[in-house]
Design an enzyme around this catalytic site. Structure first.
Site, PDB file in Angstrom:
ATOM      1  CG  ASP A  83      -1.712   1.196   1.451  1.00 32.21           C
ATOM      2  OD1 ASP A  83      -2.366   1.621   0.491  1.00 32.21           O
ATOM      3  OD2 ASP A  83      -1.697   1.740   2.568  1.00 32.21           O
ATOM      4  CG  ASP A  85      -2.291   7.356   0.371  1.00 30.09           C
ATOM      5  OD1 ASP A  85      -2.713   8.509   0.385  1.00 30.09           O
ATOM      6  OD2 ASP A  85      -1.959   6.777  -0.687  1.00 30.09           O
TER       7      ASP A  85
END
Length: 293
Positions: A83, A85
């Site tokens: 991922d 963020d």
């Protein structure tokens, strides 16, 4: 054979290592070997026993040490999918971008609920993007320059794994306008994210193409592993929110990094105290073998 890896936020003491071995033994583990303390902060305990019981024995541990338990086989991974963020960067891009529209608090509240798994991800994403309609595209460049910071340890993790032959993929429920430059800056092989629709130098408040959601992340992991001739046991997935759970759950090593409770509960390992270089110690790679960017 199983491995327990201890990674201290500061300094790992011999007494802490010995105490962890005793706790493993109390949980039914047969200690085979205790490794040396590496870099003053990490060490392995090799043991036979039950993986679930070993993890359960350390759930109430209060010391600033990350404990990771895994099989010795396929310890060093050949594919990393992560991922973006709050995992590879320190912020949620949509929240920071919303600040340039004067609605950061409004959007950040929705983001938090979505990451906790309290809202449908796609519905929450499209709703937040709609609120950004008419925002000048120049705000994206400003946001990248002024707000986006690489997470400590990210470059070392990704570049070291790449140097050692692993494939690296950045996958984000955010936007290509951020993911592409972030992936390049860190050293990922590729990036996949959502596309913000644009017209006349502004955001339209819509998305182009299908949404990269939780299931799309898991599908990308499966496809990437298969196309690389790898089993899922040879893959590591890293994330922090509810939309990362499916890929974390199917990876051989699913890591929740400074994560929300649901993601941490679904993961094989939860890193709470260390930066992303902890993921190299998990794989048995000490700092003398890290890439230097």
């Amino acid at each position: 054979m199983l491995i327990a890896t201890l990674i201290a936020a500061d300094q790992l003491e011999k007494g802490e290592l010995s105490s962890a071995a005793d706790r493993l033994a109390d949980a039914g583990g047969q200690i085979e070997r205790i490794g040396d303390i590496v870099d003053g902060k990490a060490a392995d305990i090799f043991f036979d026993g039950d993986l679930v019981a070993a993890r359960q024995a350390f759930l109430d541990e209060s010391a600033a040490i990350d404990f990771v338990f895994q099989p010795e086989e396929n310890r060093e991974k050949k594919l990393l999918i992560s991922d973006m963020d709050s995992t590879m960067i320190t912020v949620e891009c949509i929240d920071e971008l919303a600040g340039y529209a004067g609605i950061k608090d409004q959007i950040a509240e929705i983001t938090e609920q979505a990451m906790l798994g309290e809202l449908d991800f796609e519905e929450a994403l499209r709703g937040r993007v709609a609120l950004l309609a008419d925002l000048e595209l120049s705000a994206i460049d400003r946001c990248l320059d002024e707000k986006v910071e690489i997470m400590p340890g990210a470059k070392t993790l990704v570049q070291t794994m790449a140097l050692r032959g692993a494939k690296t993929i950045l996958v984000s429920g955010g936007f290509t306008r951020f993911a592409d430059p972030v992936a390049k800056a860190i050293g990922f092989d590729s990036a996949k994210a959502n596309i913000l629709a644009e017209a006349d130098g502004q955001l339209t408040g819509k998305l182009d193409g299908p949404v990269v959601d939780a299931q799309r992340k898991a599908e990308l992991l499966r496809h990437s592993a298969k196309s690389s001739g790898l089993s899922l046991d040879q893959c590591m997935a890293v994330g922090d929110g509810a939309n990362d759970i499916p890929m974390i759950a199917i990876a051989g090593m699913g890591v929740a990094y400074h994560a929300k409770p649901k993601a941490a509960a679904a993961a094989d390992a939860a890193i709470r105290y260390n930066d992303l270089t902890a993921l190299l110690y998990i794989q048995g790679v000490a700092s003398e073998n890290w890439a230097t960017s």
